[in-house]
Design an enzyme around this catalytic site. Structure first.
Site, PDB file in Angstrom:
ATOM      1  CD  GLU A   1     -26.521 -54.210  60.560  1.00  0.00           C
ATOM      2  OE1 GLU A   1     -25.546 -54.022  59.133  1.00  0.00           O
ATOM      3  OE2 GLU A   1     -25.689 -54.485  61.556  1.00  0.00           O
TER       4      GLU A   1
ATOM      5  CB  CYS B   1     -25.741 -54.950  51.551  1.00  0.00           C
ATOM      6  SG  CYS B   1     -24.799 -55.982  52.484  1.00  0.00           S
TER       7      CYS B   1
END
Ligand code: NAD
Length: 451
Positions: A210, A244
């Site tokens: 990720e 993010c």
């Protein structure tokens, strides 16, 4: 010492103790209870690391984890059931089914920006799927890592969930090079992600990565500008931009630029006051290293709002910049902080070229009222996941898979997808013995394409 601990995890997994539905449910219930017991300490720690309000920490961390646990508790009996599938003609009268079984001993590595949620949400998937787990929190959010360590150690034996703290560059290779994990789930930067992938490859260990990237946010000529501005500001400056899936930069249709910038400024003032340094709702930069990197971006465009900094307080004001060159570092690197470049475009093709300078973003956001435009943009841009007329909130819907593609990652999780990440789907065909036609045995000559 570490070797012995890892071997104990393996032995505990092999004992089969973690496999039953009852065991998994019990661990999830214990985890839920402990998070609520530790709630105030966790808020304090998150405030210490990131100056985040408890309300924001609930929405972005504890609440996300609670929703994941509740869903797993409700759904686990169904998720664990063997799945009957069809059998094709050539194999009849066999029957076929899939068993979801745990992978074994898995490693979960997390970053500092949402230090609780990015460690515990994958843990929920790993427990639900029946695995033993090594947790590696980020050393850069030490207060939260400390409280989570106390919680995990109080709750679980080391042979079930092992909490491995320390400097990632040292601890992670030590773990991965000496032990064959059955899966590594990593959240963090693309650069470190590549080295995790390499270490995993040496042992053929599957990975979920990720990662980050520059997530574009497009505001079309027909967007509702007031609503767009509010939604962009609240997600860009949440956690002081250290998210993010924050909108990294704005691409606004040239005809709407002035109107949008005015609305953005208004929202900044409305949400964080004219003195964001003192705002309850505004966080700080994690450390001096990140502060210096971000402060460097402030000179790479014209500041149209904000720009004030205070290194002592690790404070960077919510800032909007324009006139940025595509070659400037602020347009080449993931910003990961409270600086929002605004770039104009006239056609989709033109905007697409800017996006392609940083391909495969983790997220993409589009503000438009036109369903045809929506279709065109979604088809034109490859990205992990995203929102229409919103930013970042897709992350909080556990019915959606969350993950990147290409540069922004490998794999997906959340909700049922988390259970799947940490499970192997064992495919079984069962054939009765009462029907055993000769046609399936040699001699085959002359029986071409009989099946
Ligand atoms: P990072 O890569 O520096 O650290 C992440 C983890 O890796 C930490 O636990 C750290 O200890 C460990 N680590 C650090 N150096 C290592 C090395 N050389 N070898 C092995 N492990 C090492 O990331 P970060 O700075 O903590 O986080 C920021 C990045 O994470 C940003 O790029 C952001 O976009 C990304 N991110 C992605 C998601 C997502 O869900 N896709 C979520 C949050 C953050």
């Amino acid at each position: 010492m570490m070797q012995q601990k890892l071997q104990r995890l393996r032995a505990f997994y092999e004992s089969g103790a973690t496999r039953t539905l009852a065991y998994r449910i019990q661990q999830l219930q214990l985890l839920k209870k402990a998070i609520l017991q530790y709630e105030q300490s966790l808020y304090n720690a998150l405030h210490g690391d990131l100056k985040r309000s408890p309300e924001e920490s609930w929405v972005t961390e504890l609440g996300v984890v609670m929703a994941e646990i509740n869903l797993a508790l409700r759904s686990l009996p169904t998720w664990m059931k063997r799945k009957k599938v069809k059998t094709n003609l050539v194999n009849l009268p066999s029957s076929s089914y899939i068993i979801s079984e745990p992978l074994g001993v898995v490693l979960i590595i997390s970053p500092w920006n949402y230090p609780l949620q990015l460690l515990l949400a994958p843990l929920i998937g790993a427990i639900a799927a029946g695995n033993c787990v090594v947790l590696k929190p980020s050393e850069l959010a030490p207060a939260t890592a400390g409280v989570m360590g106390a919680l995990i150690k109080e709750l679980f034996s080391e042979e079930y969930v092992l909490y491995a703290e320390g400097d990632g560059a040292q601890v992670v290779p030590e773990l991965m090079n000496s032990f064959r994990f059955n899966h590594v789930f990593y959240t963090g930067s693309t650069a470190v992600g590549k080295s995790i992938y390499q270490m995993a490859a040496a042992q053929l260990t599957p990975v979920t990565l990720e990662l980050g990237g520059k997530s574009p946010c497009v505001v079309e000529r027909d967007a509702n500008i007031t609503v767009a501005a509010r939604r962009i500001i609240v997600t860009k400056f949440s956690n002081a931009g250290q998210m993010c899936i924050a909108p990294d930069y704005l691409l606004v249709h040239a005809s709407k630029k002035d109107e949008l910038i005015n609305a953005l400024k208004e929202s900044i003032r409305a949400f964080y006051t004219t003195a964001p340094a003192n705002s309850y709702n505004y966080g700080k930069i994690i450390n001096e290293r990140q502060f210096r990197r971000l402060a460097g971006y402030l000179t790479q465009g014209t500041i149209v709002h904000g720009g004030h900094t205070d290194i002592g307080e690790l404070y960077i004001e919510p800032t909007i910049i324009e006139n940025v060159s595509p070659d400037a570092p602020v347009m080449k690197e993931e910003i990961f902080g409270p600086i929002l470049p605004v770039i104009t475009f006239n056609t989709l093709e033109e905007a697409k070229k800017t996006i392609e300078n940083n391909p495969d973003p983790l997220a993409f956001y589009l503000y438009t009222a036109d369903a045809e435009r929506e279709k065109e943009w979604l088809q034109a841009i490859p990205f992990g996941g995203g929102c229409i007329n919103n930013s970042s909130w897709h992350f909080t819907n556990h019915h959606l898979p969350f993950g990147g593609r290409g540069n922004s990652g490998i794999g997906k999780y959340h909700g049922k997808y988390s259970f799947d990440v940490f499970s192997h789907e064992k495919a079984i065909m069962k054939t009765p013995v009462w029907f055993d036609p000769d046609i399936k045995y040699p001699p085959f000559k002359g029986r071409l394409r009989l099946f």
